[in-house]
Scaffold this motif. Structure first.
Motif, PDB file in Angstrom:
ATOM      1  N   ILE A  84       0.823  -1.213   0.000  1.00  0.00           N
ATOM      2  CA  ILE A  84       0.000   0.000   0.000  1.00  0.00           C
ATOM      3  C   ILE A  84       0.852   1.256   0.000  1.00  0.00           C
ATOM      4  CG2 ILE A  84      -2.054  -1.053   1.017  1.00  0.00           C
ATOM      5  CD1 ILE A  84      -1.216   0.439   3.646  1.00  0.00           C
ATOM      6  N   PHE A  85       2.077   1.162   0.544  1.00  0.00           N
ATOM      7  CA  PHE A  85       2.946   2.334   0.558  1.00  0.00           C
ATOM      8  C   PHE A  85       3.642   2.574  -0.775  1.00  0.00           C
ATOM      9  CE2 PHE A  85       3.130   2.368   5.315  1.00  0.00           C
ATOM     10  CZ  PHE A  85       2.675   3.666   5.448  1.00  0.00           C
ATOM     11  N   ASP A  86       4.185   1.504  -1.371  1.00  0.00           N
ATOM     12  CA  ASP A  86       4.957   1.726  -2.590  1.00  0.00           C
ATOM     13  C   ASP A  86       4.189   1.432  -3.874  1.00  0.00           C
ATOM     14  OD1 ASP A  86       5.020  -1.076  -2.779  1.00  0.00           O
ATOM     15  OD2 ASP A  86       7.117  -1.229  -2.175  1.00  0.00           O
ATOM     16  N   GLY A  87       2.976   0.895  -3.754  1.00  0.00           N
ATOM     17  CA  GLY A  87       2.160   0.635  -4.929  1.00  0.00           C
ATOM     18  C   GLY A  87       2.621  -0.556  -5.759  1.00  0.00           C
ATOM     19  N   LEU A  88       3.644  -1.251  -5.281  1.00  0.00           N
ATOM     20  CA  LEU A  88       4.143  -2.416  -5.996  1.00  0.00           C
ATOM     21  C   LEU A  88       3.358  -3.662  -5.575  1.00  0.00           C
ATOM     22  CD1 LEU A  88       7.967  -1.700  -5.717  1.00  0.00           C
ATOM     23  CD2 LEU A  88       6.479  -1.345  -7.702  1.00  0.00           C
ATOM     24  N   PRO A  89       3.434  -4.714  -6.378  1.00  0.00           N
ATOM     25  CA  PRO A  89       2.727  -5.946  -6.016  1.00  0.00           C
ATOM     26  C   PRO A  89       3.225  -6.511  -4.685  1.00  0.00           C
ATOM     27  CG  PRO A  89       3.434  -6.011  -8.304  1.00  0.00           C
ATOM     28  CD  PRO A  89       4.086  -4.811  -7.685  1.00  0.00           C
TER      29      PRO A  89
END
Length: 158
Positions: A84-89
């Motif tokens: 949720i912080f970095d938007g990565l999977p």
């Protein structure tokens, strides 16, 4: 009986007003034995806190596609926070070990641009404070995990 969200360490550091407001948008999700909450390699827009039960965390090894168990988590543990912080999977798959219940935090609805914080209304400003307090609480969880990981690496190096 699920652990009350007010009793979860993640939420204890928040003000009572923010906890109360957050309580209005949290949902409780039931999972059955073997049900996957998070799948490695897929994004998530929600933060999860295990309210009841135990879950297994596994990752695929670089050399093969077989999942390797890396941890077990119990009540009060936070899940999905990195994504949720970095938007990565997500970096791991999280699977229920028996019946479980998780608190679902609608993170993207609370973050800047989310529908709960849009506009210049008292309600939107209040949810912005909830978001600020939630981010601070999650950062503490992540810092504790980094410390534990550093200790484990140092212990293994000896």
């Amino acid at each position: 009986m699920p652990i009350l969200f007010e009793e979860i360490p993640l939420f204890r550091g928040m003000t009572s007003a923010s906890r109360e407001r957050l309580g209005h948008v949290l949902t409780l999700r039931d999972l059955t034995d073997g049900e996957v909450l998070l799948s490695e390699g897929t994004p998530t827009e929600e933060l999860f806190v295990l309210a009841e039960g135990k879950m297994r965390v596994s990752r695929k090894h670089e050399d093969d596609d077989d999942p390797h168990e890396v941890a077990h988590v119990g009540e009060g543990e936070v899940l999905g926070e990195m994504s949720i912080f970095d938007g990565l999977p997500t970096t791991a798959t999280v699977t229920a070990e028996g019946p479980c219940r998780v608190w679902v935090v609608p993170y993207t609805r609370l973050c800047p641009g989310g529908d709960l914080v849009r506009g210049d209304t008292p309600e939107a400003r209040a949810f912005s404070r909830v978001y600020d307090e939630l981010v601070a609480a999650v950062v503490k969880v992540m810092a504790a995990r980094l410390r534990d990981m550093a200790k484990a690496v140092l212990a293994e190096a000896k």
